[in-house]
Structures are given as structure tokens and as C-alpha cells.
Design an enzyme around this catalytic site. Structure first.
Site, mmCIF file in Angstrom:
data_model
loop_
_atom_site.group_PDB
_atom_site.id
_atom_site.type_symbol
_atom_site.label_atom_id
_atom_site.label_comp_id
_atom_site.label_asym_id
_atom_site.label_seq_id
_atom_site.Cartn_x
_atom_site.Cartn_y
_atom_site.Cartn_z
ATOM 1 N N GLY A 45 0.837 -1.200 0.000
ATOM 2 C CA GLY A 45 0.000 0.000 0.000
ATOM 3 C C GLY A 45 0.868 1.244 0.000
ATOM 4 N N GLN A 50 2.499 9.929 2.105
ATOM 5 C CA GLN A 50 3.876 9.416 2.132
ATOM 6 C C GLN A 50 4.734 9.949 0.993
ATOM 7 O OE1 GLN A 50 2.249 5.230 2.587
ATOM 8 N NE2 GLN A 50 4.143 5.037 3.739
ATOM 9 N N CYS A 91 5.979 -0.424 7.401
ATOM 10 C CA CYS A 91 5.617 0.828 6.734
ATOM 11 C C CYS A 91 6.783 1.274 5.864
ATOM 12 C CB CYS A 91 5.300 1.898 7.784
ATOM 13 S SG CYS A 91 4.802 3.473 7.073
ATOM 14 N N LEU A 92 6.481 1.673 4.636
ATOM 15 C CA LEU A 92 7.552 2.116 3.731
ATOM 16 C C LEU A 92 8.207 3.400 4.247
ATOM 17 C CD1 LEU A 92 5.769 1.399 0.318
ATOM 18 C CD2 LEU A 92 7.478 -0.021 1.486
ATOM 19 N N HIS A 133 -4.378 0.958 7.908
ATOM 20 C CA HIS A 133 -3.030 1.531 7.980
ATOM 21 C C HIS A 133 -2.915 2.746 7.041
ATOM 22 C CE1 HIS A 133 1.524 0.980 8.165
ATOM 23 N NE2 HIS A 133 1.391 1.750 7.106
ATOM 24 N N GLU A 134 -3.399 2.594 5.798
ATOM 25 C CA GLU A 134 -3.273 3.681 4.807
ATOM 26 C C GLU A 134 -4.165 4.868 5.168
ATOM 27 O OE1 GLU A 134 -0.821 3.468 2.960
ATOM 28 O OE2 GLU A 134 -0.494 1.330 3.181
ATOM 29 N N HIS A 137 -2.560 7.060 7.593
ATOM 30 C CA HIS A 137 -1.597 7.995 6.978
ATOM 31 C C HIS A 137 -2.311 9.278 6.545
ATOM 32 C CE1 HIS A 137 2.241 5.968 6.838
ATOM 33 N NE2 HIS A 137 1.767 4.906 6.229
HETATM 34 O O1 K1U Z 1 1.813 2.334 4.060
HETATM 35 C C1 K1U Z 1 2.861 1.751 3.827
HETATM 36 O O2 K1U Z 1 3.907 2.217 4.194
HETATM 37 C C2 K1U Z 1 2.850 0.431 3.092
HETATM 38 C C3 K1U Z 1 2.855 -0.755 4.034
HETATM 39 C C4 K1U Z 1 1.452 -1.294 4.169
HETATM 40 C C5 K1U Z 1 1.189 -2.263 5.276
HETATM 41 C C6 K1U Z 1 1.995 -3.342 5.539
HETATM 42 C C7 K1U Z 1 1.708 -4.213 6.557
HETATM 43 C C8 K1U Z 1 0.569 -4.041 7.299
HETATM 44 C C9 K1U Z 1 -0.222 -2.967 7.042
HETATM 45 C C10 K1U Z 1 0.076 -2.081 6.033
HETATM 46 C C11 K1U Z 1 3.789 -1.802 3.455
HETATM 47 O O3 K1U Z 1 3.595 -2.257 2.389
HETATM 48 S S1 K1U Z 1 5.138 -2.286 4.401
HETATM 49 C C12 K1U Z 1 5.986 -3.515 3.466
HETATM 50 C C13 K1U Z 1 5.272 -4.791 3.277
HETATM 51 O O4 K1U Z 1 5.078 -5.179 2.163
HETATM 52 C C14 K1U Z 1 4.758 -5.612 4.393
HETATM 53 C C15 K1U Z 1 5.266 -5.536 5.668
HETATM 54 C C16 K1U Z 1 4.756 -6.327 6.697
HETATM 55 C C17 K1U Z 1 3.739 -7.208 6.425
HETATM 56 C C18 K1U Z 1 3.221 -7.306 5.141
HETATM 57 C C19 K1U Z 1 3.747 -6.520 4.131
HETATM 58 ZN ZN ZN Z 2 2.729 3.107 6.182
#
Ligand code: K1U
Ligand code: ZN
Length: 180
Positions: A45, A50, A91-92, A133-134, A137
Site C-alpha cells: 500500500g 507518504q 511501513c515504507l 493503515h493507509e 496515513h
Molecule cells: O503504508 C505503507 O507504508 C505500506 C505498508 C502497508 C502495510 C503493511 C503491513 C501491514 C499494514 C500495512 C507496506 O507495504 S510495508 C511492506 C510490506 O510489504 C509488508 C510488511 C509487513 C507485512 C506485510 C507486508
Molecule cells: Zn505506512
């Protein structure tokens, strides 16, 4: 075009996004760039916040095949399941930090799609977690704010240290580059 992703604790991550007024060419280009940036960063996401755009727009793809993009414009969660689940999040904007957060297992969302058409969606599992989560943000909230004060401060200190080192490396690189 790849967009730079703001890194925690950048204060711009705490700006509350405003609604998208019109789904025009500028928004279409932003959607394309955000999807490219999300796939390149291997995220599931990305919120406009971001990439330093403070409008209510998120892109998501939780598919294994990475070919099912979901675009949510002006999303609003209209229902949260009373059932909650604690799961690991990343989170990125906070690279290499993963921790547990409690979220509703399912949500209902109303939003505009990439064509500006009103839609509704019921999501569960990973998609429901990612949507929550998004949308945080867009409210200027980063997932580490759900952690204890101790963990939050440790992560903040670690991120600032990494950013200072990256800044120093970039300065050194600039100084040692031969002048043509
Ligand atoms: O919003 C962001 O920074 C993107 C985030 C989204 C997210 C990941 C995990 C749980 C909720 C929301 C990411 O994509 S982080 C990287 C990722 O691919 C990931 C990390 C942990 C679990 C699953 C995926
Ligand atoms: Zn995030």
C-alpha cells in the site's frame, strides 16, 4: 515516475490530508506514479501523504501476483468489525521496523475509484489491515504511534541516526566527487 517516500519522523507525515476535489489528469498521473512507487518499493500500500501530497488518495495491492491494484479516492471507513486482531505491520516510511498493531478484522469503505465513480467495499484479513493503515496515513498518523512511548522513542532515535549517517555519506560523496 518514481516518487520519493517521506521517512519517519518527517513532520510532513503528520499533515491531515484534504479531500480530492476533482479526479482529473493530475490525479491520474499521481495514481500512476504512486502505483509505480509502491510496486518498486515492494509495498502492499501507499498513501499520498507518504509522497508529500496531502490529498485523500491511497493505492493498495495485497495480491500475490501484484497485478490487482486498488485505488481509493476520498475513502471513508463506514463500519469497523467489533472483532479485532493483533498483527505484524510494516511501513515504507519506517523501513525495517515491524511491530504488532491491533486492528478490526473487517471494515466497510466508501470511496471514489480511479474514474471518479462512487464505490463501496467490504474488506477483511490483510486488505482490511492495509486499508486501516493507509487511512491512518491520511489522518497524519504513522503505525509506530500505536506502540509504547518507549518503543516509539527508540524507533525515532534509530531513524534519526540512520538519516544523519545517510546525510553525512551524501555530503562526503559530494565533496570527493572530482570537479570537471
Ligand atoms: O503504508 C505503507 O507504508 C505500506 C505498508 C502497508 C502495510 C503493511 C503491513 C501491514 C499494514 C500495512 C507496506 O507495504 S510495508 C511492506 C510490506 O510489504 C509488508 C510488511 C509487513 C507485512 C506485510 C507486508
Ligand atoms: Zn505506512
Amino acid at each position: 515516475m518514481l516518487l520519493p517516500i517521506l521517512a519517519f519522523p518527517d513532520p510532513r507525515l503528520n499533515i491531515v490530508a484534504k479531500p480530492v476535489v476533482e479526479v482529473d489528469q493530475r490525479i491520474q498521473k499521481l495514481i500512476a506514479d504512486m502505483l509505480e512507487t509502491m510496486y518498486d518499493a515492494k509495498g502492499i500500500g501507499l498513501a499520498a501523504t507518504q509522497v508529500n501530497v496531502h490529498e485523500r488518495l491511497v493505492v493498495i495491492d495485497v495480491s500475490d501476483t501484484r497485478d490487482q491494484p486498488l485505488v481509493l479516492i476520498n475513502p471513508e471507513i463506514t463500519w469497523y468489525s467489533p472483532e479485532k486482531h493483533v498483527g505484524e505491520e510494516g511501513c515504507l516510511s519506517v523501513p525495517e521496523i515491524y511491530d504488532k498493531v491491533e486492528r478490526s478484522v473487517a471494515v466497510k469503505v466508501s470511496y471514489l475509484d480511479a474514474k471518479g465513480k462512487p464505490q463501496q467495499l467490504e474488506a477483511d484479513d490483510m486488505l482490511a489491515v492495509c486499508i486501516q493503515h493507509e487511512l491512518d496515513h491520511l489522518l497524519g498518523k504513522v503505525f509506530v504511534e500505536y506502540l509504547s512511548k518507549l518503543k516509539f522513542n527508540r524507533i525515532k532515535t534509530k531513524m534519526l541516526k540512520i538519516q544523519r549517517e545517510e546525510e553525512k555519506d551524501a555530503q562526503y560523496e559530494k565533496m570527493s566527487r572530482p570537479k570537471l
